[in-house]
Design a protein around this motif. Structure first.
Motif, mmCIF file in Angstrom:
data_model
loop_
_atom_site.group_PDB
_atom_site.id
_atom_site.type_symbol
_atom_site.label_atom_id
_atom_site.label_comp_id
_atom_site.label_asym_id
_atom_site.label_seq_id
_atom_site.Cartn_x
_atom_site.Cartn_y
_atom_site.Cartn_z
ATOM 1 N N ASN A 105 -47.301 -30.732 19.041
ATOM 2 C CA ASN A 105 -47.204 -31.507 18.034
ATOM 3 C C ASN A 105 -46.236 -30.443 16.855
ATOM 4 O O ASN A 105 -46.198 -30.958 15.650
ATOM 5 C CB ASN A 105 -48.140 -32.350 17.472
ATOM 6 C CG ASN A 105 -48.454 -33.170 18.321
ATOM 7 O OD1 ASN A 105 -48.088 -33.525 19.510
ATOM 8 N ND2 ASN A 105 -49.729 -33.856 18.235
ATOM 9 N N ASN A 128 -40.771 -27.335 26.295
ATOM 10 C CA ASN A 128 -41.805 -28.098 27.235
ATOM 11 C C ASN A 128 -42.078 -27.376 28.433
ATOM 12 O O ASN A 128 -43.090 -27.945 29.057
ATOM 13 C CB ASN A 128 -41.080 -29.570 27.468
ATOM 14 C CG ASN A 128 -40.783 -30.340 26.341
ATOM 15 O OD1 ASN A 128 -41.680 -30.386 25.208
ATOM 16 N ND2 ASN A 128 -39.972 -31.505 26.330
ATOM 17 N N SER A 165 -32.807 -36.225 17.157
ATOM 18 C CA SER A 165 -33.254 -34.984 17.926
ATOM 19 C C SER A 165 -34.635 -34.915 18.286
ATOM 20 O O SER A 165 -34.982 -34.415 19.149
ATOM 21 C CB SER A 165 -32.500 -33.777 17.319
ATOM 22 O OG SER A 165 -33.419 -33.316 16.157
ATOM 23 N N ARG A 205 -49.213 -38.010 16.418
ATOM 24 C CA ARG A 205 -48.294 -36.956 16.411
ATOM 25 C C ARG A 205 -47.237 -36.651 15.482
ATOM 26 O O ARG A 205 -46.920 -35.623 14.892
ATOM 27 C CB ARG A 205 -47.432 -37.324 17.958
ATOM 28 C CG ARG A 205 -48.339 -36.936 19.036
ATOM 29 C CD ARG A 205 -47.425 -37.250 20.402
ATOM 30 N NE ARG A 205 -48.082 -36.945 21.540
ATOM 31 C CZ ARG A 205 -48.297 -35.873 22.216
ATOM 32 N NH1 ARG A 205 -48.396 -34.652 21.570
ATOM 33 N NH2 ARG A 205 -49.168 -35.984 23.285
ATOM 34 N N ILE A 222 -40.334 -28.413 17.216
ATOM 35 C CA ILE A 222 -39.336 -29.398 16.596
ATOM 36 C C ILE A 222 -38.288 -29.337 17.385
ATOM 37 O O ILE A 222 -37.603 -30.712 17.842
ATOM 38 C CB ILE A 222 -39.163 -29.294 15.169
ATOM 39 C CG1 ILE A 222 -40.221 -29.333 14.405
ATOM 40 C CG2 ILE A 222 -37.946 -29.968 14.665
ATOM 41 C CD1 ILE A 222 -40.589 -28.160 13.570
ATOM 42 N N ALA A 223 -37.562 -28.141 17.912
ATOM 43 C CA ALA A 223 -36.460 -28.137 18.578
ATOM 44 C C ALA A 223 -36.323 -28.097 19.949
ATOM 45 O O ALA A 223 -37.607 -28.065 20.655
ATOM 46 C CB ALA A 223 -35.522 -27.082 18.191
ATOM 47 N N GLU A 224 -35.260 -28.150 20.661
ATOM 48 C CA GLU A 224 -35.067 -28.308 22.167
ATOM 49 C C GLU A 224 -35.112 -27.050 22.727
ATOM 50 O O GLU A 224 -35.309 -26.808 24.098
ATOM 51 C CB GLU A 224 -33.753 -29.096 22.473
ATOM 52 C CG GLU A 224 -33.879 -30.639 22.017
ATOM 53 C CD GLU A 224 -34.221 -31.406 23.281
ATOM 54 O OE1 GLU A 224 -34.510 -30.908 24.257
ATOM 55 O OE2 GLU A 224 -34.402 -32.711 22.911
ATOM 56 N N PRO A 277 -39.956 -36.987 26.760
ATOM 57 C CA PRO A 277 -40.861 -36.619 27.850
ATOM 58 C C PRO A 277 -42.394 -36.789 27.599
ATOM 59 O O PRO A 277 -42.863 -37.035 28.644
ATOM 60 C CB PRO A 277 -40.311 -35.224 28.290
ATOM 61 C CG PRO A 277 -39.293 -34.894 27.076
ATOM 62 C CD PRO A 277 -39.007 -36.085 26.531
ATOM 63 N N ILE A 278 -42.634 -36.183 26.467
ATOM 64 C CA ILE A 278 -43.899 -36.128 25.954
ATOM 65 C C ILE A 278 -44.773 -37.415 25.899
ATOM 66 O O ILE A 278 -45.935 -37.454 26.807
ATOM 67 C CB ILE A 278 -44.156 -35.301 24.644
ATOM 68 C CG1 ILE A 278 -43.537 -33.720 24.916
ATOM 69 C CG2 ILE A 278 -45.556 -35.448 24.114
ATOM 70 C CD1 ILE A 278 -43.710 -33.087 23.578
ATOM 71 N N LEU A 318 -35.380 -37.354 20.927
ATOM 72 C CA LEU A 318 -35.148 -36.821 22.160
ATOM 73 C C LEU A 318 -36.225 -35.758 22.738
ATOM 74 O O LEU A 318 -36.385 -35.804 23.852
ATOM 75 C CB LEU A 318 -33.874 -36.203 22.262
ATOM 76 C CG LEU A 318 -32.481 -37.177 22.178
ATOM 77 C CD1 LEU A 318 -31.278 -36.115 21.743
ATOM 78 C CD2 LEU A 318 -32.503 -37.925 23.386
ATOM 79 N N ARG A 319 -36.685 -35.081 21.706
ATOM 80 C CA ARG A 319 -37.770 -34.138 22.324
ATOM 81 C C ARG A 319 -38.861 -34.539 22.484
ATOM 82 O O ARG A 319 -39.770 -34.392 23.707
ATOM 83 C CB ARG A 319 -38.019 -32.919 21.073
ATOM 84 C CG ARG A 319 -38.616 -31.968 21.603
ATOM 85 C CD ARG A 319 -39.157 -30.746 20.652
ATOM 86 N NE ARG A 319 -40.750 -30.949 20.588
ATOM 87 C CZ ARG A 319 -41.497 -30.430 21.348
ATOM 88 N NH1 ARG A 319 -41.054 -30.099 22.447
ATOM 89 N NH2 ARG A 319 -42.663 -30.590 21.051
ATOM 90 N N PHE A 320 -39.380 -35.634 21.826
ATOM 91 C CA PHE A 320 -40.620 -36.482 22.281
ATOM 92 C C PHE A 320 -40.712 -37.524 23.356
ATOM 93 O O PHE A 320 -41.679 -37.708 23.894
ATOM 94 C CB PHE A 320 -41.284 -36.700 21.157
ATOM 95 C CG PHE A 320 -42.175 -35.858 20.177
ATOM 96 C CD1 PHE A 320 -43.301 -35.608 20.291
ATOM 97 C CD2 PHE A 320 -41.314 -35.137 19.432
ATOM 98 C CE1 PHE A 320 -43.938 -34.649 19.898
ATOM 99 C CE2 PHE A 320 -41.998 -34.190 18.549
ATOM 100 C CZ PHE A 320 -43.403 -33.842 18.879
#
Lengths: 263, 283, 277
Positions: C97, C144, A161, A214, C100-102, A168-169, A164-166
């Motif tokens: 940074n 984001n 998870s 990061r 953590i979550a979406e 796009p970053i 998945l979040r990182f």
């Protein structure tokens, strides 16, 4: 360009399929994938195709969006079709120089194209209708029994998870670094494959350094917020089976059993 | 080099659901040797704008001219453009990659295809002008302090010998001394090399102190373009855009509103000191 | 609330064989007491030990020598680490940074999830925390898509959901634009005044420290200067030696020779009127 690829994206909506428990969707996807690989006759594909079509319609995801997902594998698809069409022995239909197209080749190519498209669309449906966090907690819960074999199920799910979040970053960061090096005269667009690979070093080094930085900072932030692994952890949205999940599960079992009767 | 933007427009992701107008009808002219400040809140189009200035992004509408030549012409030499217009991005130290400081700075000159000797010479010069000692040439850039890393990264751009230098928040994240040093260094390099400098900044105080002309970006459009006095006189509009004017300007306005001084448009510490001490001495 | 007793902390760098390469003393025999409900700003040039100090308060680092007590718990006792981290939350510099979550909601819930909070209680606290920082409407959005200032607010809400007694801000505004900066500093003051949360704010921006109860200036792992903003900023020369500046109003007042240590615009106008009369 990267944004054009829809595969793996979540398509927000409130349909029944979206609200289904991630575990049910996961099991359904596995059953479906097995089904399309087991059969290579028209009658074998029909139930899976009907099954897929029903899900697409119920989910309310536009066909255009789904077809875009196929774009990502278009080249692979074409390659497989041509390869199968030319390389399968059988009764020759058309011949030109050393290339022969046989009747069997054509059917093989057709099935291959159908199978791959259905595979991509079907597994795509899973990600379109499930948020990444549901997806990972669904997998975490399904694979929990592996814990007795010392498989770190929670950790793997957490890693997925976060990755998945990182994504796009990190994509954005890659773009930024490439531009900065281009501003210093770096050229990523010309030269042969070796030159181009070498030209990527000034991008990859800073990208790795930044990814590690990061990761370090994220680990610190997680620790600061009391993270200490999966032990004793609760969830804001725990997975819970509702009536619709039991019904769906029954349908899946029906589907699997039904496949046994396909000629 | 003079820069002309004529009705420049940029649309990201045209025809997709992500479509976003990042630049709208931006027109301006920058003369050779000017010191320009660009301000605007995050997402106002500043970084899209500066990326157009050296051809990293192509405009989707309008034209950009350097010294009167259209850079979208097929014959235009884009490589030379990138050499002539240097960009120092935000946190430039994050783009360091070589094993030694010297090699990293020489990356740009190397890409220009300069002979080694000349590239080395440029590396020395660039490091000298950012105040990095020769003894650090063979040190890994990753072992330097934060402020030093940033100087090395800036040297990497200076070694291209740009005629226009664009810096995106060069002082971000530094302590007060580090901030001042970097800004003073930029002002000095501008004087010595006689180049055009474009400074993107969030700090109204820095902009007021160093630049001649301010361009204000808001929502993809060039909302204001004028001298420091002209722009900071439009306090209300700036505040509506989520920006502000320097503290000193606000104070001098308060004093004027109370009938204590007559002057308007004071925006630097030194000017304020001059005016107020004169009055206080008279008493 | 927070007590440092003769704390020394050494960073030890080792080479490939594990031999000690160099030792940096980041905190040097430092003693400090922060009272409950206090708003303390910490200044100091890069490498003065500010961040190391901050990381001791929530037990991310443990002293090499001496003792750090947070809400009565000793940070050296591993079994109390979680108790400490619930009570003393931390907001870091880079907004990206630390998420953590979406979705906003799930990120705010991350701390409570780790604490093993029951689901009903958790949802209530998460909702409250998001409302507190004004992000309830964005609860289902991806972090984001938020601005830098809003991302920092998500981080703050994530701490509020654990009902902290103290929040440490480690240069939270360094990467934000002026509007974002104002938003975060105002939020910190509001949490201090209305909820009585102890705030420790590390920053490079002098203007952000003007409203603090106390300012601490660090140098080489020690406290070099300490006092109310007025006391600290009246020592302009010492501050410059330490690599700091004065807030704009203070500097102007001193340069034109106005009496008293002036911190704000209103004070300046008053003092100027008096002087000119």
């Amino acid at each position: 360009m990267i944004r054009d690829i829809t595969i793996g994206q979540y398509y927000p909506s409130e349909s029944v399929i979206h609200r289904l428990d991630a575990r049910v969707k996961f099991i359904a996807t596995i059953a479906y994938v097995i089904a399309i690989f087991l059969f290579d006759t028209f009658w074998g594909f029909l139930p899976a195709a009907v099954w897929l079509l029903t899900i697409i319609i119920v989910s309310g995801i536009p066909f255009r969006f789904i077809l875009k997902g196929l774009k990502a594998v278009l080249f692979l698809l074409l390659f497989l079709v041509i390869f199968n069409a030319l390389m399968t022995p059988g009764e020759v239909l058309v011949q030109w120089w050393i290339f022969k197209i046989t009747d069997k080749g054509l059917t093989n190519a057709g099935f291959m194209a159908l199978r791959l498209s259905m595979l991509v669309i079907g597994s795509g449906m899973m990600t379109y209708t499930t948020t990444p966090s549901q997806l990972t907690s669904g997998m975490e819960s399904l694979f929990k029994p592996l814990g007795i074999f010392k498989v770190p199920v929670h950790e793997v799910a957490m890693m997925m998870s976060i990755a998945l979040r990182f994504i796009p970053i990190l994509l954005e960061e890659t773009d930024k670094i490439m531009k900065a090096q281009q501003a210093r005269g770096a050229d990523f667009e010309s030269g042969n494959i070796f030159r181009r690979a070498k030209a990527l070093i000034p991008v990859l080094v800073p990208l790795f350094v930044s990814a590690f930085r990061r990761a370090g900072e994220l680990a610190e932030a997680m620790e600061a917020r009391c993270y200490h692994g999966g032990k004793g952890r609760t969830k804001l949205h725990p997975l819970k089976f509702a009536a619709r999940d039991y019904i769906s599960l029954a349908l899946i079992i029906g589907f699997v059993v039904g496949m046994g009767f396909v000629p | 080099m003079s820069i002309t933007f004529d009705k420049v427009e940029h649309v990201y992701g045209k025809g997709t659901s992500f479509e976003k107008m990042a630049l709208k009808n931006v027109s301006f002219h920058i003369r050779d040797g000017e010191f320009i400040g660009i301000i605007g809140h995050t997402g106002s189009g500043k970084s899209t704008l500066i990326q157009h200035m050296n051809g990293l992004l192509k405009c989707t509408g309008g034209n950009i001219y350097y010294d009167g030549k259209d850079i979208s012409d097929r014959e235009y030499d884009r490589k030379t453009l990138r050499q002539n217009v240097g960009i120092v991005f935000q946190y430039p130290e994050h783009q360091l990659f070589e094993a030694t400081v010297g090699k990293d700075v020489a990356f740009g000159p190397g890409n220009l295809g300069l002979p080694d000797l000349q590239a080395d010479l440029r590396t020395y010069e660039a490091l000298k002008s950012v105040g990095i000692d020769d003894s650090l040439l063979d040190v890994s850039p990753f072992d330097l302090s934060g402020g030093q890393k940033r100087r090395v990264a800036i040297a990497g751009v200076l070694a291209m010998k740009p005629k226009v230098l664009i810096l995106d928040e060069p002082a971000a994240g530094l302590d007060p001394v580090g901030r001042r040093d970097i800004l003073e260094m930029i002002a000095r390099i501008r004087r010595e090399e006689n180049i055009t400098v474009v400074l993107v900044s969030h700090s109204m105080e820095d902009v007021a102190e160093y630049v001649d002309r301010i361009m204000v970006m808001n929502d993809g459009a060039l909302a204001m373009d004028g001298t420091v006095e002209e722009v900071f006189a439009r306090k209300e509009e700036l505040e509506e855009m989520g920006l502000s004017v320097p503290q000193i300007t606000l104070l001098m306005q308060d004093l004027k509103d109370d009938g204590l001084i007559d002057e308007t448009g004071i925006y630097t510490m030194d000017e304020a000191v001059r005016i107020l001490s004169q009055r206080l001495l008279k008493r | 609330m927070v007590r440092f007793e003769n704390v020394t902390f050494e960073y030890i760098r080792r080479d490939e064989e594990g031999n000690v390469d160099s030792i940096t003393t980041a905190l040097d025999d430092l003693s400090l007491h922060i009272k409950k409900g206090e708003f303390v700003a910490i200044l100091g040039s890069n490498g003065s030990g500010k961040s190391t100090l901050a990381r001791h308060i929530n037990a991310l680092l443990k002293p090499t020598e001496g003792k750090v007590l947070v809400a009565g718990y000793d940070t050296s006792n591993d079994k109390d680490t979680l108790e400490i981290r619930q009570r003393a939350g931390m907001v870091f510099q880079n907004p990206d940074n630390q998420i953590i979550a979406e979705t906003v909601e799930e990120d705010v819930a991350f701390g409570p999830e780790n604490m093993g909070m029951p689901v009903d209680e958790m949802q209530k606290r998460v909702d409250e925390a998001m409302k507190r920082v004004g992000l309830y409407k964005k609860r289902l959005e991806s972090p984001n898509r938020l601005s830098g200032g809003q991302k920092q607010k998500v981080a703050i809400a994530g701490i509020l959901a654990m009902k902290p007694e103290c929040i440490i801000f480690d240069e939270p505004t360094a990467m934000l634009d002026p509007a974002g900066r104002r938003m975060i500093v105002e939020t910190a003051h509001e949490l201090n005044k209305k909820d009585g949360i102890t705030i420790i704010l590390i920053t490079h921006n002098m203007e952000e420290t003007v409203g603090a109860d106390r300012i601490i200036v660090m140098e080489k792992g020690r406290i070099a200067l300490e006092g109310t903003p007025r006391q600290v900023f009246s020592k302009g020369d010492r501050l410059k030696e330490l690599g700091m500046e004065l807030p704009a109003m203070t500097e102007l007042a001193q340069r034109v020779g106005l009496d008293g240590c002036i911190l704000t615009r209103e004070e300046f106008v008053e003092a100027y009127k008096k002087a000119i009369r």
